[in-house]
Design a protein around this motif. Structure first.
Motif, PDB file in Angstrom:
ATOM      1  N   ASP A 116      44.863  29.742  69.916  1.00 10.29           N
ATOM      2  CA  ASP A 116      46.080  30.353  69.967  1.00 10.29           C
ATOM      3  C   ASP A 116      46.422  31.761  70.149  1.00 10.29           C
ATOM      4  O   ASP A 116      47.269  32.227  69.712  1.00 10.29           O
ATOM      5  N   SER A 169      45.354  34.016  67.962  1.00 14.93           N
ATOM      6  CA  SER A 169      45.619  34.671  66.886  1.00 14.93           C
ATOM      7  C   SER A 169      44.287  35.645  66.239  1.00 14.93           C
ATOM      8  O   SER A 169      43.334  34.965  66.784  1.00 14.93           O
ATOM      9  N   GLU A 175      49.721  36.619  64.519  1.00 14.72           N
ATOM     10  CA  GLU A 175      50.025  35.366  65.406  1.00 14.72           C
ATOM     11  C   GLU A 175      50.918  35.724  66.359  1.00 14.72           C
ATOM     12  O   GLU A 175      52.041  36.630  66.300  1.00 14.72           O
TER      13      GLU A 175
END
Length: 600
Positions: free
Chosen positions: A147, A149, A220
């Motif tokens: 993701d 992040s 994020e």
């Protein structure tokens, strides 16, 4: 008999004896306390006394903004504002500030040294630092490629922070919330920006942050590729807040010497100089303090609209978040021709607002913004400032028929010579050297290791509005060590004006007489020179050596020529590359000679 205050008595006694050195300790200026007020008072007391040295016995001297002189200052390539100053030098002559190896520690948004309308001033043997840096350094400890992040660890003593509304803010002196703006990733192995750093660029506007344990923050939705574990994310604030406090600002002055001065931090540039004649830097250093990766927020040194000679010898600039040195003039927009030889003009770039562009007697050129080539030279007869954005300028004569289309003016009287010898510029974001000046330029025996171009000879009338098509440049016997690890066709030498799509070549070449000779290029990509709109270019006796510090990359021909004339490529050598090291030229190039090159 009425007793004089100690400080005034000491000054009078020194003057009567013909002494030139004042020990600041005799005036209550001692390490271990805020000395701002006393220093300001002493500086003012000696303003009309020539040949004075203010001697600071070695120690750490603190400067706080609460008692500092405050004046609104326009600072080129920075954000204009009320500035509080540690050393406000206005109108001084024959003055020396001798630090004896001292540390001058500043707190908050202060400009340590301001030199305005001074003559023959020397700053020597001291270090400038701030108690709280203007940037923050976040260690990447985890990453998640699924993701994009990652988690950073933050030292709360070095970089105090808060999380509010899913955003990360840093605390600074008297500023509770300074958000993340510009940012990049630093590599602890090279002490430099990471290879191909753009891949890890963070969009601060989209990011979401949350607590991830003690002194840890999860980031994020901010990057396409998470930075590698072990690297350091450098954040340096938002525009209008991150260029307020250069270490040294010099304007409208003459014969300035900076000798043995070190700058460890800065909310802007290490040194910014405007409309000044003759500046010598000897042994000046810009470098990160112990435990940090980054030094100044912007350039180590920057010179705009100067003349005489700018000389740099035995200096070392590293870890900056921008260039090593930039020397240039300014293109100013003509808003309207008012008739009777008078122009209404507007300063083109917002970080040049307030610039002293010209004075009566200066020689100026009028040019087309479409081709950025001059078509008329004349002299300023009257100059009236309307505000920091606009001015009225009357000149001796104009062409009978002014060309249609957008026009600009540049000041031809204020271009300096530049001499750079035996300097080191390394481990910084951006370029080592930018030079656009019509003066004579000699750059020799230096070491360059920058993330972007080594030497950029540009000039543009559309973005930064930095003027100064070069006429005489010698670049010889320098070492270019893996410059261009931004990984996007970055060259040891790029000589090219910056064009917008709507701009075009005119009748004639922009730059002239550039000699690139005897240089050693250690490189992972084999690039050496790119030139556009240059007449008179020598690329001779240079050596390109493959170096595996970064992955070998074939980014195109080593030498690229576009719309160039009178070019000699001779005696160059390339060795150790597994891909072709070639030369390319466009059809509009003329008089190109290439011979006796090996490996090219």
């Amino acid at each position: 008999m009425k007793k004089l205050p100690l400080c005034l008595f000491s000054l009078c006694a020194l003057s009567s004896l013909g002494a030139r050195t004042i020990n600041v300790a005799d005036h209550g200026i001692v390490p271990g306390k805020d000395v701002t007020l006393q220093v300001n008072q002493l500086i003012n007391a000696v303003k009309d006394e020539p040949d004075v040295t203010l001697f600071f016995p070695q120690g750490t001297y603190d400067f706080h903004p609460e008692n500092a002189l405050e004046i609104y200052r326009a600072v080129a390539n920075h954000d204009n504002s009320l500035k509080r100053m540690g050393f406000p030098l206005y109108g001084h002559k024959d003055l020396t500030i001798d630090g004896d190896g001292s540390l001058f520690m500043f707190h908050g948004h202060m400009v340590p040294f301001t030199l305005e309308s001074v003559d023959t001033v020397t700053l020597k043997d001291f270090t400038i630092d701030w108690s709280r840096s203007f940037h923050d350094e976040l260690l990447v400890v985890e990453r998640d490629d699924t993701d994009q992040s990652f988690i950073v660890e933050i030292d709360p003593k070095q970089d105090p922070y808060t999380i509010k509304g899913g955003k990360l803010y840093f605390e600074r002196y008297k500023i509770a919330e300074d958000g993340i703006g510009s940012n990049m990733v630093w590599d602890p192995k090279t002490l430099s920006p990471i290879y191909d750093t753009r891949s890890y660029q963070m969009n601060a506007g989209k990011m979401k942050v949350s607590h991830a344990g003690k002194n840890r923050v999860k980031i994020e939705k901010a990057v396409k590729v998470a930075p590698p574990v072990g690297t350091t994310l450098i954040t340096y604030g938002t525009q209008t807040t991150n260029r307020l406090a250069p270490a040294m600002h010099v304007t409208n002055s003459k014969d300035i010497v900076i000798d043995g001065v070190t700058v460890l931090d800065g909310g802007g540039m290490g040194l910014i100089v405007e409309r000044t004649e003759n500046v010598t830097l000897e042994g000046m250093k810009v470098q990160a303090k112990e435990g940090y990766f980054v030094s100044t927020r912007a350039d180590a040194t920057h010179f705009i609209g100067c003349k005489g000679t700018i000389k740099l010898e035995n200096c070392e600039f590293k870890h900056m978040l921008d260039d090593g040195i930039n020397v240039h003039g300014a293109y100013v927009k003509v808003e309207e021709y008012l008739g009777e030889n008078q122009f209404l003009c507007e300063i083109s770039h917002f970080q040049q607002w307030g610039l002293t562009f010209a004075e009566p007697g200066d020689k100026v050129a009028i040019l087309s913004r479409e081709t950025i080539l001059p078509f008329h030279e004349t002299e300023v007869t009257e100059f009236e400032i309307i505000n920091e954005h606009r001015f009225l300028m009357t000149v001796a004569n104009v062409p009978a028929n002014l060309p249609k289309g957008p026009l600009s003016v540049e000041n031809l009287s204020w271009y300096p010579d530049l001499i750079m010898r035996n300097n080191r510029i390394l481990q910084n974001r951006a370029r080592s050297v930018l030079v656009t000046t019509k003066g004579k330029v000699v750059i020799e025996n230096n070491y360059f290791n920058s993330q972007m171009h080594g030497i950029l000879i540009e000039g543009d009338n559309n973005k930064w509005y930095e003027s100064g098509a070069v006429e005489d440049v010698v670049i010889r016997n320098n070492t270019f060590d893996n410059v261009g690890y931004a990984k996007t066709e970055r060259y040891p030498l790029l000589a090219s004006p910056l064009f917008r799509p709507e701009q075009r070549f005119g009748e004639g070449h922009y730059h002239r007489n550039v000699r690139f000779t005897g240089n050693t290029i250690k490189t992972f990509n084999g690039l050496s020179v790119k030139a556009l709109s240059v007449k008179g270019l020598d690329i001779t006796n240079n050596t390109l050596i493959f170096d595996n510090k970064y992955p070998e990359a074939d980014e195109g021909p080593s030498i690229v020529l576009e719309y160039c004339d009178d070019v000699l490529i001779k005696g160059n050598k390339a060795k150790g590359f597994s891909h072709d090291i070639g030369i390319s030229q466009t059809d509009d190039c003329t008089s190109i000679t290439a011979k006796n090159n090996k490996g090219l």
